[in-house]
Scaffold this active site. Structure first.
Site, PDB file in Angstrom:
ATOM      1  N   HIS A  30       0.811  -1.218   0.000  1.00 41.21           N
ATOM      2  CA  HIS A  30       0.000   0.000   0.000  1.00 41.21           C
ATOM      3  C   HIS A  30       0.850   1.276   0.000  1.00 41.21           C
ATOM      4  O   HIS A  30       0.333   2.364   0.276  1.00 41.21           O
ATOM      5  CB  HIS A  30      -0.979   0.023   1.176  1.00 41.21           C
ATOM      6  CG  HIS A  30      -2.126  -0.933   1.010  1.00 41.21           C
ATOM      7  ND1 HIS A  30      -3.376  -0.534   0.610  1.00 41.21           N
ATOM      8  CD2 HIS A  30      -2.198  -2.275   1.188  1.00 41.21           C
ATOM      9  CE1 HIS A  30      -4.184  -1.605   0.562  1.00 41.21           C
ATOM     10  NE2 HIS A  30      -3.479  -2.671   0.886  1.00 41.21           N
ATOM     11  N   GLY A 119      -7.558 -15.121  -7.892  1.00 39.74           N
ATOM     12  CA  GLY A 119      -7.544 -14.818  -6.474  1.00 39.74           C
ATOM     13  C   GLY A 119      -6.233 -15.056  -5.771  1.00 39.74           C
ATOM     14  O   GLY A 119      -6.189 -15.120  -4.542  1.00 39.74           O
ATOM     15  N   ALA A 120      -5.138 -15.172  -6.511  1.00 41.90           N
ATOM     16  CA  ALA A 120      -3.852 -15.511  -5.898  1.00 41.90           C
ATOM     17  C   ALA A 120      -2.954 -14.296  -5.695  1.00 41.90           C
ATOM     18  O   ALA A 120      -1.761 -14.434  -5.462  1.00 41.90           O
ATOM     19  CB  ALA A 120      -3.124 -16.553  -6.748  1.00 41.90           C
ATOM     20  N   GLY A 121      -3.513 -13.102  -5.785  1.00 49.17           N
ATOM     21  CA  GLY A 121      -2.729 -11.898  -5.533  1.00 49.17           C
ATOM     22  C   GLY A 121      -1.740 -11.571  -6.624  1.00 49.17           C
ATOM     23  O   GLY A 121      -0.734 -10.905  -6.375  1.00 49.17           O
ATOM     24  N   LEU A 122      -2.003 -12.013  -7.846  1.00 47.63           N
ATOM     25  CA  LEU A 122      -1.076 -11.785  -8.956  1.00 47.63           C
ATOM     26  C   LEU A 122      -1.496 -10.618  -9.848  1.00 47.63           C
ATOM     27  O   LEU A 122      -0.867 -10.361 -10.865  1.00 47.63           O
ATOM     28  CB  LEU A 122      -0.951 -13.052  -9.812  1.00 47.63           C
ATOM     29  CG  LEU A 122      -0.372 -14.270  -9.099  1.00 47.63           C
ATOM     30  CD1 LEU A 122      -0.314 -15.458 -10.049  1.00 47.63           C
ATOM     31  CD2 LEU A 122       1.008 -13.974  -8.544  1.00 47.63           C
ATOM     32  N   SER A 123      -2.572  -9.940  -9.481  1.00 40.23           N
ATOM     33  CA  SER A 123      -3.071  -8.777 -10.206  1.00 40.23           C
ATOM     34  C   SER A 123      -3.336  -9.077 -11.677  1.00 40.23           C
ATOM     35  O   SER A 123      -2.739  -8.508 -12.578  1.00 40.23           O
ATOM     36  CB  SER A 123      -2.108  -7.590 -10.090  1.00 40.23           C
ATOM     37  OG  SER A 123      -2.758  -6.414 -10.562  1.00 40.23           O
ATOM     38  N   ASP A 169       1.017  -2.306  -9.694  1.00 40.90           N
ATOM     39  CA  ASP A 169       0.674  -3.478 -10.497  1.00 40.90           C
ATOM     40  C   ASP A 169       1.023  -3.283 -11.960  1.00 40.90           C
ATOM     41  O   ASP A 169       1.643  -4.132 -12.598  1.00 40.90           O
ATOM     42  CB  ASP A 169      -0.821  -3.784 -10.363  1.00 40.90           C
ATOM     43  CG  ASP A 169      -1.224  -4.117  -8.943  1.00 40.90           C
ATOM     44  OD1 ASP A 169      -0.326  -4.375  -8.112  1.00 40.90           O
ATOM     45  OD2 ASP A 169      -2.429  -4.110  -8.657  1.00 40.90           O
ATOM     46  N   TYR A 218     -10.433  -1.660   0.998  1.00 37.30           N
ATOM     47  CA  TYR A 218      -9.305  -1.050   0.288  1.00 37.30           C
ATOM     48  C   TYR A 218      -9.515   0.460   0.215  1.00 37.30           C
ATOM     49  O   TYR A 218      -8.612   1.255   0.500  1.00 37.30           O
ATOM     50  CB  TYR A 218      -9.177  -1.649  -1.109  1.00 37.30           C
ATOM     51  CG  TYR A 218      -7.941  -1.221  -1.873  1.00 37.30           C
ATOM     52  CD1 TYR A 218      -6.838  -2.059  -1.962  1.00 37.30           C
ATOM     53  CD2 TYR A 218      -7.868   0.014  -2.515  1.00 37.30           C
ATOM     54  CE1 TYR A 218      -5.700  -1.674  -2.661  1.00 37.30           C
ATOM     55  CE2 TYR A 218      -6.740   0.408  -3.206  1.00 37.30           C
ATOM     56  CZ  TYR A 218      -5.658  -0.441  -3.281  1.00 37.30           C
ATOM     57  OH  TYR A 218      -4.541  -0.054  -3.956  1.00 37.30           O
TER      58      TYR A 218
END
Length: 386
Positions: A30, A119-123, A169, A218
């Site tokens: 962030h 959903g694995a945080g890989l954007s 990202d 967020y």
């Protein structure tokens, strides 16, 4: 191959293909929209798009993983909702490129395919944006450099999709390379690469859990950071963002913030300091210190920014006790999703299975995992010879 899928979906061959990788947030959680530095890594899994021109003014989108088609008039379109909202990512990029002067003499058909785990945080959203941007530029013979393409993707997500993300990202997807981390100075939007030592591996453990209010949370964290900075401008008017305020300065003026805003700001300022410490340690090849900083980052996410969840914490705790693991932390925006583990080559499938077994014993459900390595950044691809 996406060319074959395109023929199946549209009944003709594509004219342009493009791809962009997913990314892992290495450290700098962030910090991007707070003007700080961040490190990310482009992975060897990606989003691909294929396009061909139409004779009318329609833009039509299809997905290799879904049925149906989304079509809009390229001269007049607005954000979509419901089952069609996935097309907002390429539409937002199209809108930004039109604003940048890209000519659009005709419409197009686009197909998207991906091997990024959901959903694995890989954007996957940023990868979709960058792949679309390169696809459009190939189709309409328009040129942008990597930095401008990353900015186009970020503006598309901010202005059209409505997500107040920073440039992490899109910047990592644009500038990623093999055996490299991407460093972004988010205040000045400067991009550079740091070389990784040999034998660095990434394992991603996906909880498949997402807080039901993830988007609003967020947005709330974004607002809290902006408010913390506003209050700190009274004693520190020269600070243009939270990243320019040190943890020592925050401690000195803690009374201005109150508990919650202080902890939010402490996470951001601490992350900025950790990013620079990781850069220094990498320059010495000191992966032990890098790993310690990754664990510290996750603890700050858990305690100060409160964007972790118990499922993520359990995975990080298990990885901390595992051999051959340098460090681990949540990756991405948080509030669910995945943990990134940075390991040496001796960490393998059996070790990963022990981690998910401990997770299942605790929560009664399975976590998934996969191994990935670094990969190249976004680019226009080559069509197969006929």
């Amino acid at each position: 191959m996406i060319e074959d899928l395109y023929i199946q979906k549209f009944g003709r061959s594509p004219e342009v293909i493009a791809q962009a990788p997913g990314r892992l947030e290495f450290i700098g959680n962030h910090t991007d929209y707070n003007g700080g530095p961040v490190l990310g890594v482009a992975v060897d899994r990606r989003v691909s798009v294929a396009l061909a021109a139409r004779s009318d003014r329609q833009a039509c989108f299809r997905s290799a993983s879904m049925e149906g088609e989304v079509c809009v008039d390229i001269d007049s379109f607005a954000p979509l909702s419901g089952n069609e909202s996935w097309a907002n990512y390429p539409l937002g990029v199209l809108k930004e490129l039109i604003s940048a002067g890209m000519p659009i003499p005709h419409g197009f058909d686009m197909l998207v395919d991906s091997d990024l785990p959901a959903g694995a945080g890989l954007s996957s959203s940023a990868a979709f944006e960058l792949a679309s941007g390169y696809g459009y530029c190939g189709l309409y013979e328009f040129e942008l450099d990597r930095a401008d393409m990353a900015r186009v993707g970020r503006r598309a997500e901010n202005n059209f999709v409505g997500m107040p993300c920073g440039i992490l990202d899109q910047g990592v997807s644009a500038f990623g390379d093999v055996n490299s981390l991407v460093k972004i100075d988010c205040e000045k939007e400067l991009f550079s690469r740091l070389t990784l030592p040999d034998d660095v591996h990434f394992w991603v453990f996906n909880t498949a859990k997402k807080h039901s209010l993830v988007d609003s949370l967020y947005g709330t964290r974004h607002q809290e950071c902006m408010e913390a900075h506003r209050r700190m401008q009274a004693p520190l008017p020269q600070a243009q963002n939270l990243a320019q305020i040190s943890t020592a300065q925050l401690s000195e003026h803690q009374d201005l913030l109150g508990d919650v805003l202080y902890r939010r700001a402490l996470h951001i300022s601490g992350e900025c300091e950790r990013v620079l410490a990781v850069e220094s340690a990498l320059g010495k090849g000191d992966m032990a210190t890098v790993g310690e900083l990754l664990f510290e980052s996750h603890e700050s996410s858990r305690v100060n920014f409160e964007n972790s969840i118990p499922e993520l914490d359990i995975l990080v705790d298990a990885l901390k006790e595992s051999q051959h693991v340098w460090g681990a932390r949540l990756t991405g925006g948080g509030f669910g999703g995945a943990v990134m583990a940075v390991t040496n080559g001796q960490f393998g499938q059996a070790d990963a299975e022990k981690i998910v077994a401990a997770y299942q014993e605790k929560f009664g459900q399975a976590a998934t995992f996969f191994h990935t390595t670094t990969g190249p950044g976004a680019s226009q691809g080559q069509l197969s010879a006929t």
